[in-house]
Design an enzyme around this catalytic site. Structure first.
Site, PDB file in Angstrom:
ATOM      1  N   ASP A 408       0.822  -1.205   0.000  1.00  0.00           N
ATOM      2  CA  ASP A 408       0.000   0.000   0.000  1.00  0.00           C
ATOM      3  C   ASP A 408       0.860   1.261   0.000  1.00  0.00           C
ATOM      4  O   ASP A 408       1.933   1.299   0.606  1.00  0.00           O
ATOM      5  CB  ASP A 408      -0.891  -0.021   1.253  1.00  0.00           C
ATOM      6  N   GLU A 461       1.133  -0.655  -5.134  1.00  0.00           N
ATOM      7  CA  GLU A 461       0.159   0.407  -5.410  1.00  0.00           C
ATOM      8  C   GLU A 461       0.974   1.695  -5.500  1.00  0.00           C
ATOM      9  O   GLU A 461       1.299   2.318  -4.490  1.00  0.00           O
ATOM     10  CB  GLU A 461      -0.886   0.505  -4.292  1.00  0.00           C
TER      11      GLU A 461
END
Length: 729
Positions: A408, A461
């Site tokens: 993330d 990401e």
């Protein structure tokens, strides 16, 4: 020998009973003083204490030295060994095993590799580990707190009294073996910082199990090894090249996929029984879970974890999560976890100022505070922090057989000026805005995952144009296997949200992604981030009346499945959830009673089936040789067509009509003559569409003087995408 020679110094006694001694092992337990063994113990509430060997032989009664419970005495021993006490007071008697009569569990090689920052199984050494040690069953605790004056293990079993079980300091790693304690024991660490301040009780950074929120204690986990049944799956996984293998990912938030009738969460075992067969039946290859590391706040969805090593207790214990992964593997599904090494919350029981200093985070708020999320940023340049995070990634692969981590907020890690104004950030040593320490950390963790776990993969990401995110480290890349294609998502959803009559002016939103489609190994993500915080569901992004919304969404999903790149779809969008996603409740499964919603679900299942069964649609997802435009510039009609190819496989034509106007006899250049079967048509009645098409197939005829050798006249249903597979010349 005089009494004064063997008795503890009065200052040491006062420091022990006040909980201020920095080296309790130098005072308590067994000590050879000039050839005489002396035993000292601190047992609050005791009025008398008698010492015994493990075989039951009595060693004698100890002399009280301090009314708070400090006892000492000479004992007839010839060597160091574990000691048991019988303590008494007016209320009764109880047994105490002396943790200070044991030697250290960690050894010099642990010290060396931990100090070097190269230890790759820290999770076997730090945290709480139930074990047999020197003939007694108990639990070994170890924690990194280099600036602490004193660290103690506390819990209900010692009345949360930090004076009772202070730990041994080994170069900043504090450890103690406490007999008898085992599975299910609640504990935290009480830490006295460098300035003498007592810190709020801290959860164990390496805790592999934690209490259910709002409680925050760590839990000694069951040491019983899990019995895996996925050997065949793991062997097959090791041989896969995921760039050339179908990857269709179902992104799931476990707490809101489905709920109990009373609104409670499903357990890991219930999710294994319900979610796993559902995802397998839908044809997905992987389930991606929003973070399941322990976290205190449900609306964070797990993206602000306080227990990186502990599967959240919301759904059960760690063995339950292992059973979930095992069930997924048995069904042929991989499991991907969202992982958050970018930042951590500042909850007082967590990592923030862990030992009274900025230990895991940067001290300078220009480097250590995240303005977007009010969280702390890891100090990636500190080797112990890098090792903590690297080991955490390896732990999930090792202990739970997971197949991948989706990392993330990578962009926030890579840029020192991320979400900061001039003057609010500290340049690197070259004066630039690249976080060189974070780059080194990401390269290290990716290299170790790919080295140790064949067939596993890492996904970034990353929302910027940082070069080489999915390039190997040895070429200067970050070393990820895949990168989320945020540009594809933003551009195409912006196009789809426009009324069809305006789309001709924004045609490039659908074609621009092919300019860079093969610059990285991409995953095309329609994730939770696109259906929350006022963005609405995927269905409500689509323009027009209800029929057009569904038709647009069906056409768009098929466009995405036909586009180069791996696929990811957030839960609920596969059946066109109408409401924006909320973690507060389950998806609206009752919608499947409506034909349009059931039709969407059928379409996604069929898209997955086509994607998996047709090599042309997946084998060259990451290679330009697998894609070629047929029609890329028909802005006036908002029609796009391309061919997908793979070595030795029949080609597949993908064609989308993004207007509500049906087009009959639409001429499409074709790569070869012959019969092309209509493999999928999003307007089919089976999907609650208008049920128009090409009667199952089209014929491509040879043409002269054109760029392509053949041409076909195709009926394009309104707001629809077709897959046509070459069948025969």
């Amino acid at each position: 020998m005089s009494k004064e020679d063997w008795q503890a110094d009065g200052r040491d006694v006062e420091a022990i009973v006040s909980g201020r001694h920095s080296n309790a092992f130098s005072v308590l337990g067994l000590h050879d003083i000039a050839g005489t063994w002396v035993l000292r113990a601190f047992i609050p509430h005791a009025e008398s204490v008698t010492a015994f060997k493990l075989d039951g032989a009595e060693l004698g009664r100890l002399t009280p030295r301090h009314p708070a419970g400090f006892f000492e005495g000479k004992v007839p021993l010839d060597r160091r060994q574990p000691i048991r006490y019988l303590a008494r007071n007016a209320g009764g008697e109880w047994t105490v095993f002396d943790p200070y009569s044991f030697g250290p569990v960690l050894g010099p090689m642990d010290d060396y590799y931990i100090g070097e920052g190269s230890h790759l199984r820290l999770f076997d050494k730090l945290g709480a580990h139930e074990m047999e040690f020197e003939g007694i069953h108990g639990t070994h605790f170890a924690v990194w707190a280099p600036n602490a004056q004193r660290v103690s293990v506390v819990g209900p079993w010692n009345e949360w009294d930090g004076r009772r079980h202070p730990m041994r300091n080994r170069n900043g790693i504090w450890e103690v073996f406490i007999p008898v304690l085992g599975t299910g024991t609640l504990y935290k660490y009480e830490i006295i910082g460098p300035n003498g301040q007592v810190m709020p009780l801290k959860a164990d950074p390496f805790a592999r199990q934690a209490e259910l929120r709002p409680r925050t204690a760590s839990v000694v986990p069951d040491p019983t090894p899990f019995t895996w049944t996925d050997q065949k799956y793991m062997e097959e996984r090791a041989a896969r090249d995921w760039r050339r293998t179908p990857m269709s990912i179902y992104e799931v938030h476990l707490g809101s996929w489905r709920r109990q009738p009373d609104g409670g969460f499903l357990s890991y075992d219930q999710l294994a029984e319900q979610l796993v067969p559902y995802a397998a039946d839908m044809g997905y290859t992987h389930i991606e879970l929003l973070p399941i590391s322990e976290h205190p706040y449900d609306p964070s969805w797990g993206y602000q974890p306080t227990g990186l090593y502990a599967p959240t207790a919301r759904f059960g214990d760690p063995a339950g999560f292992a059973r979930f992964v095992d069930a997924a593997h048995e069904a042929g599904l991989g499991v991907i976890l969202d992982w958050v090494p970018a930042h951590f919350p500042t909850d007082e029981h967590g990592l923030s100022h862990f030992d009274g200093t900025a230990l895991y985070e940067h001290a300078d708020p220009r480097q250590g505070f995240h303005p977007d999320w009010n969280t702390a940023i890891y100090n990636f340049g500190r080797q112990e922090v890098s090792s903590f995070l690297t080991n955490n990634a390896l732990y999930w692969f090792d202990a739970f057989h997971i197949d991948g981590l989706r990392v993330d907020a990578v962009a926030s890690m890579l840029y020192l000026d991320y979400s900061r104004q001039p003057g609010e950030w500290v340049p690197n040593k070259h004066g630039g805005n690249q976080n060189l320490e974070a780059v080194a950390f990401l390269q290290r963790v990716n290299e170790e995952v790919y080295r140790q776990f064949p067939g596993a993969f890492m996904i970034a990401e990353e929302s910027t144009s940082w070069p080489g995110v999915s390039a190997p480290v040895y070429t200067g890349g970050l070393g990820f296997g895949f990168k989320w294609n945020m540009g594809f998502m933003n551009d195409t959803l912006r196009f789809m949200s426009r009324e069809a009559i305006h789309r001709r002016y924004h045609h490039g939103d659908m074609t621009f992604g092919l300019v860079y489609a093969f610059s990285e190994n991409f995953v095309l993500p329609i994730s939770h981030d696109e259906v929350v915080h006022g963005k609405g569901s995927l269905l409500t992004k689509m323009p027009g009346d209800d029929w057009q919304k569904f038709a647009n969404m069906r056409a768009y999903l098929a466009f995405m499945w036909g586009h180069p790149g791996k696929k990811l779809l957030f839960m609920g969008q596969e059946f066109a959830q109408r409401e924006e996603w909320s973690e507060d409740g389950a998806l609206d499964w009752w919608l499947l009673d409506a034909p349009a919603h059931e039709g969407m679900r059928r379409l996604v299942a069929d898209l997955n089936a086509a994607y998996r069964s047709l090599p042309a649609l997946h084998e060259c997802d990451c290679e330009p040789d697998g894609f070629e435009w047929l029609i890329g510039n028909d802005q006036a009609n908002s029609v796009l067509a391309w061919v997908r190819k793979a070595p030795g496989a029949d080609p597949v034509l993908v064609i989308s009509n993004f207007t509500p106007v049906p087009r009959s006899g639409y001429k499409v250049p074709m790569p070869q003559t012959g019969r092309w079967v209509e493999r999928l048509n999003t307007d089919a009645g089976w999907y609650a569409g208008g049920n128009t098409g090409n009667q199952g197939a089209v014929i491509a005829y040879a043409v002269e003087g054109q760029h392509w050798p053949a041409e076909a006249e195709i009926y394009l249903p309104p707001l629809a995408t077709l897959f046509l597979k070459f069948e025969a010349a």
